[in-house]
Write an enzyme that holds these catalytic residues in place. Structure first.
Site, mmCIF file in Angstrom:
data_model
loop_
_atom_site.group_PDB
_atom_site.id
_atom_site.type_symbol
_atom_site.label_atom_id
_atom_site.label_comp_id
_atom_site.label_asym_id
_atom_site.label_seq_id
_atom_site.Cartn_x
_atom_site.Cartn_y
_atom_site.Cartn_z
ATOM 1 N N ARG A 1 34.923 28.416 43.722
ATOM 2 C CA ARG A 1 35.101 29.468 44.750
ATOM 3 C C ARG A 1 34.523 29.049 46.109
ATOM 4 O O ARG A 1 33.937 29.868 46.816
ATOM 5 C CB ARG A 1 34.444 30.780 44.324
ATOM 6 N N CYS B 1 37.066 39.957 41.428
ATOM 7 C CA CYS B 1 35.623 39.888 41.200
ATOM 8 C C CYS B 1 34.913 39.879 42.558
ATOM 9 O O CYS B 1 35.306 39.144 43.458
ATOM 10 C CB CYS B 1 35.271 38.624 40.419
HETATM 11 N N1 EPU Z 1 31.338 41.041 30.741
HETATM 12 C C1 EPU Z 1 30.495 42.106 30.497
HETATM 13 N N2 EPU Z 1 30.664 43.249 31.201
HETATM 14 C C2 EPU Z 1 31.624 43.389 32.117
HETATM 15 C C3 EPU Z 1 32.480 42.314 32.380
HETATM 16 C C4 EPU Z 1 32.325 41.134 31.682
HETATM 17 O O1 EPU Z 1 29.614 42.024 29.670
HETATM 18 O O2 EPU Z 1 31.721 44.487 32.692
HETATM 19 C C5 EPU Z 1 31.182 39.817 29.976
HETATM 20 C C6 EPU Z 1 32.414 39.538 29.120
HETATM 21 O O3 EPU Z 1 32.378 40.257 27.920
HETATM 22 C C7 EPU Z 1 32.346 38.065 28.931
HETATM 23 C C8 EPU Z 1 31.717 37.571 30.212
HETATM 24 O O4 EPU Z 1 31.092 38.702 30.826
HETATM 25 O O5 EPU Z 1 31.484 37.753 27.874
HETATM 26 C C9 EPU Z 1 32.737 36.968 31.168
HETATM 27 O O6 EPU Z 1 33.697 37.950 31.531
HETATM 28 P P1 EPU Z 1 35.216 37.609 31.810
HETATM 29 O O7 EPU Z 1 35.810 36.898 30.676
HETATM 30 O O8 EPU Z 1 35.863 38.857 32.287
HETATM 31 O O9 EPU Z 1 35.184 36.555 32.975
HETATM 32 P P2 EPU Z 1 34.435 36.611 34.362
HETATM 33 O O10 EPU Z 1 33.485 35.482 34.362
HETATM 34 O O11 EPU Z 1 33.901 37.953 34.682
HETATM 35 C C10 EPU Z 1 36.039 34.986 35.642
HETATM 36 C C11 EPU Z 1 36.529 34.969 37.067
HETATM 37 C C12 EPU Z 1 37.781 35.813 37.195
HETATM 38 C C13 EPU Z 1 38.843 35.273 36.233
HETATM 39 C C14 EPU Z 1 38.268 35.364 34.804
HETATM 40 C C15 EPU Z 1 39.238 34.864 33.734
HETATM 41 C C16 EPU Z 1 34.634 34.755 38.558
HETATM 42 C C17 EPU Z 1 33.667 35.460 39.451
HETATM 43 N N3 EPU Z 1 35.506 35.527 37.923
HETATM 44 O O12 EPU Z 1 35.646 36.325 35.382
HETATM 45 O O13 EPU Z 1 38.262 35.628 38.513
HETATM 46 O O14 EPU Z 1 40.035 36.019 36.327
HETATM 47 O O15 EPU Z 1 37.070 34.575 34.750
HETATM 48 O O16 EPU Z 1 39.441 33.506 33.837
HETATM 49 O O17 EPU Z 1 34.599 33.536 38.464
HETATM 50 C C18 EPU Z 1 38.048 36.511 40.711
HETATM 51 O O18 EPU Z 1 37.455 35.486 40.992
HETATM 52 O O19 EPU Z 1 38.316 37.404 41.566
HETATM 53 C C19 EPU Z 1 38.448 36.726 39.327
HETATM 54 C C20 EPU Z 1 38.958 37.875 38.928
#
Ligand code: EPU
Length: 310
Positions: A182, A230
């Site tokens: 990012r 995000c």
């Molecule tokens: N989780 C929680 N609570 C929440 C949300 C997530 O406990 O409210 C936990 C999930 O259960 C999981 C972990 O956090 O164990 C990671 O969550 P998730 O799989 O949703 O991935 P993320 O790291 O939150 C990243 C990117 C997203 C991308 C997804 C899928 C970042 C900041 N975010 O999300 O990108 O779509 O992986 O690949 O890197 C963005 O950058 O705008 C974005 C949406």
């Protein structure tokens, strides 16, 4: 007009022949649906128009920026001084270049939406960009922010980007753009004009499968909400969403700005939120996470128009 200097406007209107409109609410141009007026919104159809406007603005020190789909920015309620450029026409095209048995190189105008590019690649049986499924931005914005997911990011198949800076326009190898998680080293006064990608030929079953996997990977994210995806970057080896949930912030509100109940790293405009509500809520989330875990969250979303001349 929000107290901005307007002395440059009449001459700009006389000298620059592009379609333009003053005082355009940025709430119409951003996925958050918030933000005060852009002093001057200019629609640009091709590279020479863009160079002309950019040089005009830089020689007179007029603030300037390019907005894509407005999907990763939080524009202040006060609005944006200077010139805000929207790319259209030739700057949104997809042009196949070299073909070989295993791949196809393609040149894409940076105003092209990722949705359009991905739909095209899918119908052509081309893979490589599946990591971008569901990201709402344009190619230019995605390169500048180094957009992506766990499956892949924009830099993975990028060969080079054509960039306009203050004085010159030219191609830069992807390895020179400082693309990381990012982030990029593309400065705020440089514009990505077009980009070349090397896409990989796949069978239709392989393409369908990889798109389906990418779609599933976003299954826990809110859809159809007014947000910027995000809000925070994931800290090293941690998840911002999980940290925010553990800090007790999931579902909290400030005015109509709300931390999503579905995914805590989404701040959503749940009604008539002001940009100020969203930023204050983000600060509260940062405070709670730091208090609870000692971790400092870094914003992924860019702030526009929050400082004088900004
Ligand atoms: N989780 C929680 N609570 C929440 C949300 C997530 O406990 O409210 C936990 C999930 O259960 C999981 C972990 O956090 O164990 C990671 O969550 P998730 O799989 O949703 O991935 P993320 O790291 O939150 C990243 C990117 C997203 C991308 C997804 C899928 C970042 C900041 N975010 O999300 O990108 O779509 O992986 O690949 O890197 C963005 O950058 O705008 C974005 C949406």
């Amino acid at each position: 007009m929000s107290g901005f200097d307007t002395s440059w406007v009449p001459e700009f209107e006389r000298q620059v022949g592009c379609r333009m409109q003053s005082n355009v609410p940025m709430s119409r141009c951003t996925t958050f649906g918030v933000g005060g007026p852009a002093q001057m919104l200019v629609w640009i159809d091709n590279e020479s128009e863009l160079s002309q406007v950019w040089q005009y603005a830089s020689s007179r020190r007029i603030a300037r920026r390019v907005i894509g789909k407005g999907s990763n920015v939080l524009v202040s309620d006060r609005g944006l001084s200077g010139i805000t450029v929207k790319l259209t026409g030739n700057l949104s095209t997809i042009r196949p270049l070299d073909v070989s048995a295993g791949y196809l190189d393609v040149e894409v105008g940076c105003g092209c939406s990722l949705g359009k590019l991905l739909a095209w690649a899918r119908t052509q049986g081309l893979g490589g960009l599946e990591g971008l499924v569901g990201i709402p931005g344009t190619v230019g914005g995605a390169i500048k922010c180094s957009a992506g997911t766990k499956i892949g990011c924009i830099g993975d198949h990028l060969l080079e980007a054509r960039m306009l800076s203050r004085k010159r326009i030219g191609w830069h190898k992807a390895t020179k753009l400082g693309l990381g998680y990012r982030r990029s080293t593309i400065g705020s006064l440089s514009v990505v004009v077009s980009a070349r990608f090397r896409l990989v030929r796949k069978t239709s079953t392989e393409v369908a499968e990889s798109y389906e996997n990418a779609r599933k990977a976003r299954g826990n994210q809110p859809r159809g909400v007014r947000s910027a995806g995000c809000f925070f970057k994931n800290p090293k080896k941690r998840s911002a969403g999980a940290l925010i949930e553990a800090s007790g912030c999931k579902g909290i509100r400030l005015g109509d700005a709300m931390v999503s109940l579905q995914h805590a790293n989404y701040i959503v405009n749940a009604g008539k939120a002001k940009a100020q509500d969203i930023l204050r809520l983000a600060h509260k989330v940062m405070y709670c996470v730091r208090h609870q875990s000692g971790i400092h969250l870094e914003r992924e979303v860019e702030l526009w128009g929050w400082t004088r001349g900004g």
